[in-house]
Design a protein around this motif. Sequence first.
Motif, PDB file in Angstrom:
ATOM      1  N   GLY A  48       0.765  -1.239   0.000  1.00 39.20           N
ATOM      2  CA  GLY A  48       0.000   0.000   0.000  1.00 39.20           C
ATOM      3  C   GLY A  48       0.795   1.288   0.000  1.00 39.20           C
ATOM      4  O   GLY A  48       0.222   2.373  -0.035  1.00 39.20           O
ATOM      5  N   ALA A  49       2.113   1.215   0.045  1.00 38.47           N
ATOM      6  CA  ALA A  49       2.939   2.421   0.075  1.00 38.47           C
ATOM      7  C   ALA A  49       2.958   3.116  -1.286  1.00 38.47           C
ATOM      8  O   ALA A  49       2.720   2.498  -2.321  1.00 38.47           O
ATOM      9  CB  ALA A  49       4.368   2.077   0.477  1.00 38.47           C
ATOM     10  N   ARG A  50       3.250   4.383  -1.257  1.00 34.03           N
ATOM     11  CA  ARG A  50       3.537   5.151  -2.474  1.00 34.03           C
ATOM     12  C   ARG A  50       5.058   5.127  -2.631  1.00 34.03           C
ATOM     13  O   ARG A  50       5.784   5.053  -1.640  1.00 34.03           O
ATOM     14  CB  ARG A  50       3.026   6.582  -2.295  1.00 34.03           C
ATOM     15  N   HIS A  51       5.572   5.222  -3.848  1.00 29.81           N
ATOM     16  CA  HIS A  51       7.010   5.062  -4.097  1.00 29.81           C
ATOM     17  C   HIS A  51       7.544   6.167  -4.990  1.00 29.81           C
ATOM     18  O   HIS A  51       6.874   6.583  -5.931  1.00 29.81           O
ATOM     19  CB  HIS A  51       7.236   3.698  -4.764  1.00 29.81           C
ATOM     20  N   VAL A  52       8.734   6.636  -4.677  1.00 30.78           N
ATOM     21  CA  VAL A  52       9.457   7.544  -5.569  1.00 30.78           C
ATOM     22  C   VAL A  52      10.914   7.088  -5.649  1.00 30.78           C
ATOM     23  O   VAL A  52      11.546   6.835  -4.633  1.00 30.78           O
ATOM     24  CB  VAL A  52       9.353   9.022  -5.130  1.00 30.78           C
ATOM     25  N   ASP A  53      11.386   6.929  -6.867  1.00 30.48           N
ATOM     26  CA  ASP A  53      12.793   6.627  -7.144  1.00 30.48           C
ATOM     27  C   ASP A  53      13.441   7.968  -7.464  1.00 30.48           C
ATOM     28  O   ASP A  53      13.111   8.597  -8.477  1.00 30.48           O
ATOM     29  CB  ASP A  53      12.876   5.666  -8.326  1.00 30.48           C
ATOM     30  N   THR A  54      14.353   8.433  -6.609  1.00 34.43           N
ATOM     31  CA  THR A  54      14.908   9.770  -6.807  1.00 34.43           C
ATOM     32  C   THR A  54      15.735   9.878  -8.083  1.00 34.43           C
ATOM     33  O   THR A  54      15.840  10.961  -8.654  1.00 34.43           O
ATOM     34  CB  THR A  54      15.741  10.230  -5.592  1.00 34.43           C
ATOM     35  N   ASP A  55      16.296   8.781  -8.551  1.00 30.07           N
ATOM     36  CA  ASP A  55      17.048   8.844  -9.807  1.00 30.07           C
ATOM     37  C   ASP A  55      16.089   9.091 -10.977  1.00 30.07           C
ATOM     38  O   ASP A  55      16.343   9.948 -11.829  1.00 30.07           O
ATOM     39  CB  ASP A  55      17.848   7.564 -10.026  1.00 30.07           C
ATOM     40  N   ALA A  56      14.975   8.376 -10.999  1.00 28.58           N
ATOM     41  CA  ALA A  56      13.970   8.594 -12.051  1.00 28.58           C
ATOM     42  C   ALA A  56      13.373   9.996 -11.937  1.00 28.58           C
ATOM     43  O   ALA A  56      13.142  10.659 -12.953  1.00 28.58           O
ATOM     44  CB  ALA A  56      12.881   7.534 -11.964  1.00 28.58           C
ATOM     45  N   LEU A  57      13.145  10.443 -10.707  1.00 26.23           N
ATOM     46  CA  LEU A  57      12.627  11.790 -10.483  1.00 26.23           C
ATOM     47  C   LEU A  57      13.584  12.825 -11.056  1.00 26.23           C
ATOM     48  O   LEU A  57      13.173  13.772 -11.731  1.00 26.23           O
ATOM     49  CB  LEU A  57      12.412  12.014  -8.985  1.00 26.23           C
ATOM     50  N   TYR A  58      14.881  12.655 -10.812  1.00 29.23           N
ATOM     51  CA  TYR A  58      15.897  13.574 -11.334  1.00 29.23           C
ATOM     52  C   TYR A  58      15.898  13.573 -12.867  1.00 29.23           C
ATOM     53  O   TYR A  58      15.989  14.630 -13.489  1.00 29.23           O
ATOM     54  CB  TYR A  58      17.268  13.207 -10.774  1.00 29.23           C
TER      55      TYR A  58
END
Length: 146
Positions: free
Chosen positions: A39-49
């Motif tokens: 159920g968590a939300r996820h962010v990959d900071t490399d993809a975000l960058y």
Amino acid sequence: MSPTHQGRVADAGALPCVGLGGGIGAGKSAVAGLLVSLGARHVDTDALYHDMLEQDLTLRHGLGALFGDGIFDEVGVPSREKMRARLQERPALFHDLEALTHPAIFAAVAALAVSGAGEAPYLVVEAALLFESALFERVVFSAYVM
């Protein structure tokens, strides 16, 4: 996976952030996937960058000022390869690069934590350099994936 930090209180009105750090190929994405399945939300900071390089005009302007206009590709997006080459030529620029990019990434992660409030129990932040950056101070729990 070994827990290394816990106890920070989440910012009011934002999802608590769980940080996953570790080297390339350590399994951060696999652990994140398990947490997302719960159920968590996820962010990959490399993809975000990567997304920010294409879309954030303020960041692109700052990178141009730091590295020069020669770092842009044919469509005006900063080339990571060209930036890497400049950093090899002038390693002192690395500190300036982090001073420019890290606050922008942290702000984007914070915005995701706020926008996701009520949609998930927490935000999993996947960052290879989690423990080397100030992002580490923003998570309620962190783990180094080995």
